[in-house]
Design a protein around this motif. Sequence first.
Motif, PDB file in Angstrom:
ATOM      1  N   GLY A   1       6.199  15.537  -7.570  1.00 25.67           N
ATOM      2  CA  GLY A   1       5.932  16.947  -7.322  1.00 25.67           C
ATOM      3  C   GLY A   1       4.632  17.249  -6.618  1.00 25.67           C
ATOM      4  N   THR A   2       3.935  16.239  -6.118  1.00 22.69           N
ATOM      5  CA  THR A   2       2.676  16.463  -5.407  1.00 22.69           C
ATOM      6  C   THR A   2       2.905  16.306  -3.907  1.00 22.69           C
ATOM      7  OG1 THR A   2       1.992  14.136  -5.443  1.00 22.69           O
ATOM      8  CG2 THR A   2       1.424  15.482  -7.368  1.00 22.69           C
ATOM      9  N   PRO A   3       2.057  16.930  -3.070  1.00 17.85           N
ATOM     10  CA  PRO A   3       2.175  16.732  -1.624  1.00 17.85           C
ATOM     11  C   PRO A   3       2.044  15.265  -1.214  1.00 17.85           C
ATOM     12  CG  PRO A   3       0.797  18.640  -2.088  1.00 17.85           C
ATOM     13  CD  PRO A   3       1.049  17.963  -3.406  1.00 17.85           C
ATOM     14  N   LEU A   4       1.185  14.508  -1.903  1.00 18.69           N
ATOM     15  CA  LEU A   4       1.034  13.088  -1.569  1.00 18.69           C
ATOM     16  C   LEU A   4       2.307  12.316  -1.889  1.00 18.69           C
ATOM     17  CD1 LEU A   4      -0.637  10.743  -0.540  1.00 18.69           C
ATOM     18  CD2 LEU A   4      -1.708  10.566  -2.810  1.00 18.69           C
ATOM     19  N   ARG A   5       2.950  12.645  -3.017  1.00 20.25           N
ATOM     20  CA  ARG A   5       4.208  11.973  -3.360  1.00 20.25           C
ATOM     21  C   ARG A   5       5.262  12.214  -2.275  1.00 20.25           C
ATOM     22  NH1 ARG A   5       5.016   8.155  -6.610  1.00 20.25           N
ATOM     23  NH2 ARG A   5       5.495   7.378  -4.551  1.00 20.25           N
ATOM     24  N   GLU A   6       5.370  13.440  -1.787  1.00 15.87           N
ATOM     25  CA  GLU A   6       6.344  13.752  -0.750  1.00 15.87           C
ATOM     26  C   GLU A   6       5.995  13.050   0.559  1.00 15.87           C
ATOM     27  OE1 GLU A   6       8.104  17.633   1.629  1.00 15.87           O
ATOM     28  OE2 GLU A   6       7.701  17.774  -0.523  1.00 15.87           O
ATOM     29  N   ALA A   7       4.714  12.977   0.864  1.00 14.34           N
ATOM     30  CA  ALA A   7       4.297  12.309   2.101  1.00 14.34           C
ATOM     31  C   ALA A   7       4.624  10.824   2.052  1.00 14.34           C
ATOM     32  CB  ALA A   7       2.801  12.517   2.323  1.00 14.34           C
ATOM     33  N   LEU A   8       4.434  10.196   0.894  1.00 18.33           N
ATOM     34  CA  LEU A   8       4.758   8.778   0.750  1.00 18.33           C
ATOM     35  C   LEU A   8       6.260   8.548   0.867  1.00 18.33           C
ATOM     36  CD1 LEU A   8       2.300   7.955  -2.163  1.00 18.33           C
ATOM     37  CD2 LEU A   8       2.260   6.882   0.111  1.00 18.33           C
ATOM     38  N   THR A   9       7.049   9.461   0.328  1.00 21.30           N
ATOM     39  CA  THR A   9       8.511   9.346   0.427  1.00 21.30           C
ATOM     40  C   THR A   9       8.955   9.420   1.881  1.00 21.30           C
ATOM     41  OG1 THR A   9       8.803  10.295  -1.772  1.00 21.30           O
ATOM     42  CG2 THR A   9      10.692  10.402  -0.280  1.00 21.30           C
ATOM     43  N   ALA A  10       8.416  10.385   2.621  1.00 25.51           N
ATOM     44  CA  ALA A  10       8.763  10.518   4.040  1.00 25.51           C
ATOM     45  C   ALA A  10       8.313   9.283   4.824  1.00 25.51           C
ATOM     46  CB  ALA A  10       8.111  11.777   4.616  1.00 25.51           C
ATOM     47  N   GLU A  11       7.123   8.787   4.523  1.00 27.22           N
ATOM     48  CA  GLU A  11       6.600   7.640   5.266  1.00 27.22           C
ATOM     49  C   GLU A  11       7.414   6.382   4.992  1.00 27.22           C
ATOM     50  OE1 GLU A  11       4.158   5.269   7.744  1.00 27.22           O
ATOM     51  OE2 GLU A  11       4.728   7.381   7.669  1.00 27.22           O
ATOM     52  N   ALA A  12       7.977   6.245   3.788  1.00 30.16           N
ATOM     53  CA  ALA A  12       8.819   5.082   3.502  1.00 30.16           C
ATOM     54  C   ALA A  12       9.985   5.026   4.475  1.00 30.16           C
ATOM     55  CB  ALA A  12       9.327   5.146   2.056  1.00 30.16           C
ATOM     56  N   GLY A  13      10.596   6.175   4.753  1.00 25.27           N
ATOM     57  CA  GLY A  13      11.683   6.206   5.729  1.00 25.27           C
ATOM     58  C   GLY A  13      11.213   5.801   7.114  1.00 25.27           C
ATOM     59  N   ARG A  14      10.077   6.331   7.526  1.00 18.82           N
ATOM     60  CA  ARG A  14       9.548   5.983   8.857  1.00 18.82           C
ATOM     61  C   ARG A  14       9.212   4.504   8.947  1.00 18.82           C
ATOM     62  NH1 ARG A  14       7.167  11.384   8.481  1.00 18.82           N
ATOM     63  NH2 ARG A  14       5.380  10.523   7.352  1.00 18.82           N
ATOM     64  N   ARG A  15       8.666   3.946   7.859  1.00 19.18           N
ATOM     65  CA  ARG A  15       8.278   2.532   7.885  1.00 19.18           C
ATOM     66  C   ARG A  15       9.502   1.634   8.051  1.00 19.18           C
ATOM     67  NH1 ARG A  15       4.568   0.500  10.005  1.00 19.18           N
ATOM     68  NH2 ARG A  15       5.102  -1.419   8.926  1.00 19.18           N
ATOM     69  N   VAL A  16      10.564   1.909   7.311  1.00 21.96           N
ATOM     70  CA  VAL A  16      11.767   1.083   7.450  1.00 21.96           C
ATOM     71  C   VAL A  16      12.330   1.217   8.860  1.00 21.96           C
ATOM     72  CG1 VAL A  16      14.115   0.677   6.612  1.00 21.96           C
ATOM     73  CG2 VAL A  16      12.288   1.149   4.990  1.00 21.96           C
ATOM     74  N   LEU A  17      12.244   2.404   9.424  1.00 21.36           N
ATOM     75  CA  LEU A  17      12.702   2.610  10.800  1.00 21.36           C
ATOM     76  C   LEU A  17      11.973   1.681  11.765  1.00 21.36           C
ATOM     77  CD1 LEU A  17      14.771   4.671  11.932  1.00 21.36           C
ATOM     78  CD2 LEU A  17      12.811   6.092  12.604  1.00 21.36           C
ATOM     79  N   GLY A  18      10.714   1.395  11.479  1.00 21.72           N
ATOM     80  CA  GLY A  18       9.926   0.519  12.337  1.00 21.72           C
ATOM     81  C   GLY A  18      10.078  -0.962  12.047  1.00 21.72           C
ATOM     82  N   LEU A  19      10.941  -1.306  11.075  1.00 25.17           N
ATOM     83  CA  LEU A  19      11.098  -2.711  10.682  1.00 25.17           C
ATOM     84  C   LEU A  19      12.482  -3.259  10.991  1.00 25.17           C
ATOM     85  CD1 LEU A  19       9.346  -2.575   7.174  1.00 25.17           C
ATOM     86  CD2 LEU A  19       8.348  -3.347   9.331  1.00 25.17           C
ATOM     87  N   THR A  20      13.328  -2.468  11.652  1.00 18.71           N
ATOM     88  CA  THR A  20      14.698  -2.906  11.905  1.00 18.71           C
ATOM     89  C   THR A  20      14.734  -3.951  13.025  1.00 18.71           C
ATOM     90  OG1 THR A  20      15.259  -1.300  13.629  1.00 18.71           O
ATOM     91  CG2 THR A  20      15.457  -0.568  11.323  1.00 18.71           C
ATOM     92  N   ALA A  21      15.900  -4.549  13.193  1.00 13.15           N
ATOM     93  CA  ALA A  21      16.081  -5.571  14.235  1.00 13.15           C
ATOM     94  C   ALA A  21      15.978  -4.981  15.637  1.00 13.15           C
ATOM     95  CB  ALA A  21      17.425  -6.260  14.052  1.00 13.15           C
ATOM     96  N   LEU A  22      15.941  -3.655  15.731  1.00  8.81           N
ATOM     97  CA  LEU A  22      15.789  -3.005  17.029  1.00  8.81           C
ATOM     98  C   LEU A  22      14.332  -2.924  17.450  1.00  8.81           C
ATOM     99  CD1 LEU A  22      18.305  -0.072  16.433  1.00  8.81           C
ATOM    100  CD2 LEU A  22      18.697  -2.150  17.778  1.00  8.81           C
ATOM    101  N   THR A  23      13.414  -3.413  16.604  1.00  7.42           N
ATOM    102  CA  THR A  23      11.984  -3.372  16.893  1.00  7.42           C
ATOM    103  C   THR A  23      11.429  -4.789  16.956  1.00  7.42           C
ATOM    104  OG1 THR A  23      11.128  -3.401  14.631  1.00  7.42           O
ATOM    105  CG2 THR A  23      11.919  -1.284  15.472  1.00  7.42           C
TER     106      THR A  23
END
Length: 619
Positions: free
Chosen positions: A269-291
């Motif tokens: 329920g904190t802004p930092l918790r939400e930011a970490l959740t969003a960043e987890a998605g972005r990080r996995v996006l940068g780790l796929t076989a397309l990168t």
Amino acid sequence: MTAHTPSTSDNGTPGPRSSVHPVIAEVTRQLTERSADTRAAYLARIREAVGQGPARTSLGCANLAHGFAACGVGDKLSLAGDVTPNLAIVSAYNDMLSAHQPLETYPAVIKKAVGEAGGVAQFAGGVPAMCDGITQGRAGMELSLFSRDVIAMSAAVALSHDMFDGALMLGVCDKIVPGLLIGALSFGHLPTAFVPAGPMRSGLPNKEKARVRQQFAEGKVNRRELLQAESAAYHSPGTCTFYGTANSNQMLMEVMGLHLPGASFEQPGTPLREALTAEAGRRVLGLTALTEHHTPVGEQIDEKAIVNAVVALLATGGSSNHTLHLVAIARAAGIQLTWDDFAALSEAVPLLTRMYPNGAADVNRFHEVGGMAFLIGTLLDAGLLHEDVRTVAGPGLDRYRKVPRLTEDGELVWVDGLAESADKTVLRPAGDPFAPDGGLRMLEGNLGRAVIKVSAVAPERHVVEAPAKVFADQAELQTAFAAGELTGDFVAVVRFQGPRANGMPELHKLTPPLAVLQDRGQKVALVTDGRMSGASGKVPAAIHVSPEAEAGGPLARVRDGDVIRLDAVRGTLEVLADLGDREEARPTVDSSAGTGRELFAALRGAVGPAESGAGVFGH
């Protein structure tokens, strides 16, 4: 909102570095050698899957149309091509369990962040999530351990559509995280991040909660007063704040590099918790076989990552349940972890934290005074962790010395963590530990092999020699306690509680009565082929006894009055009687049906021993 993820160049100046401790190096060498064939076969399988690429690029048109039928127009256009990465979201959300209730909003946060970063995220499937706190002492607890393997299979079903380039696993508690990781490792060619919910705010102190429980066991408080205490302890969304299996899960995911740095214990329920959740998605996006930074989870979870996990478990006095879960996780990656590895590492790893039940503090206090960044940093400086591992934040565990923060502009950044613990009654450096060795020890003798958690047991209770009192289940012991029959010194033997017998339930309801007797001055101990809670505490307990009684283990031949010696100092578990000519007892409690147990008969028949992870796969 943007994020600044720590990299090699911006990681700051690490603390003084040491070479890897010789025991850590030797255990890792032996583990790697022992696992050579199975690990090679596993890696060959997942590398072949990488070479095949995302299967949706070769799916038939009808198959693909089914796969994105419910998507918006933009996502349909993206997924119809072959260059837009698609991430699977697999979640254990339900709104009954406090730890998982915050996960309700995570998929929308992840989808938005991934979409803005040029990808697509789809909710691929849900997995069951049960709460051991609710099922303690109930028939449903006999489904608990098997739920781990059901969750693994459910995660595999979610990923089986071959529509995905990466995955995000949303889960927190006891069997859920190990099950999700085992499932993810079966799709080990995909990069995967785990996304936690965080602990609830601190409520009634755990030590006070335990005191009221003990008073209730003695008849000094009534049910209404007990419920008031329990409700003050467990009071809001988030993970329970004691350091049991759920929070041990979070610690392990971070030290294995599956969480973002500092993500484990940020409250929901904190802004930092939400930011970490969003960043987890972005990080996995940068780790796929397309990168160019492709990081498959099956490559990431290697022998060094597994050793790091065991080290951190020992250093924090974590849940004894992980002597099962880590073995099962390792095997899912082709790695042959054994209890002997735990024992060898325990001799070299100091105890660095005091969190309930091993102390008064909760995980929120641990997080405040230095938390994971300080813990990982001091273990790295002492040479007790492998730094050269892969993580979802990038190569190298040094990144996990950092802590996440939000700037005034809403940018997510990582900054240096505390150089010193802010409270040495809770968290200490490796050079000034609470104890010189880890909180878990292995026992071996003519009763078999077992695990004991000694971090919360007073040293004068590490050795107990007393006559056995044998019970068919924990209810029988509770009845004997209520009747005043548990007099004198004794070792409670609660048998036919192993995975083959009844699914290996936790026997946490035994803690209050045995603690009462111990406080009265009696010498007491527990020996069982079942499990104790991740919050098991001050009573010495030899658990996970293997082979279990149902499999013909020696526990099936123990009788009332046989003298048992539990010696956590020497690491032995022995009965001082000749069991050779005795017939094996048989279970007197029927656990075959009711509360869904009949549906799990096949799993009870297929399950392996506790030493192999008590799982139904690959034992």
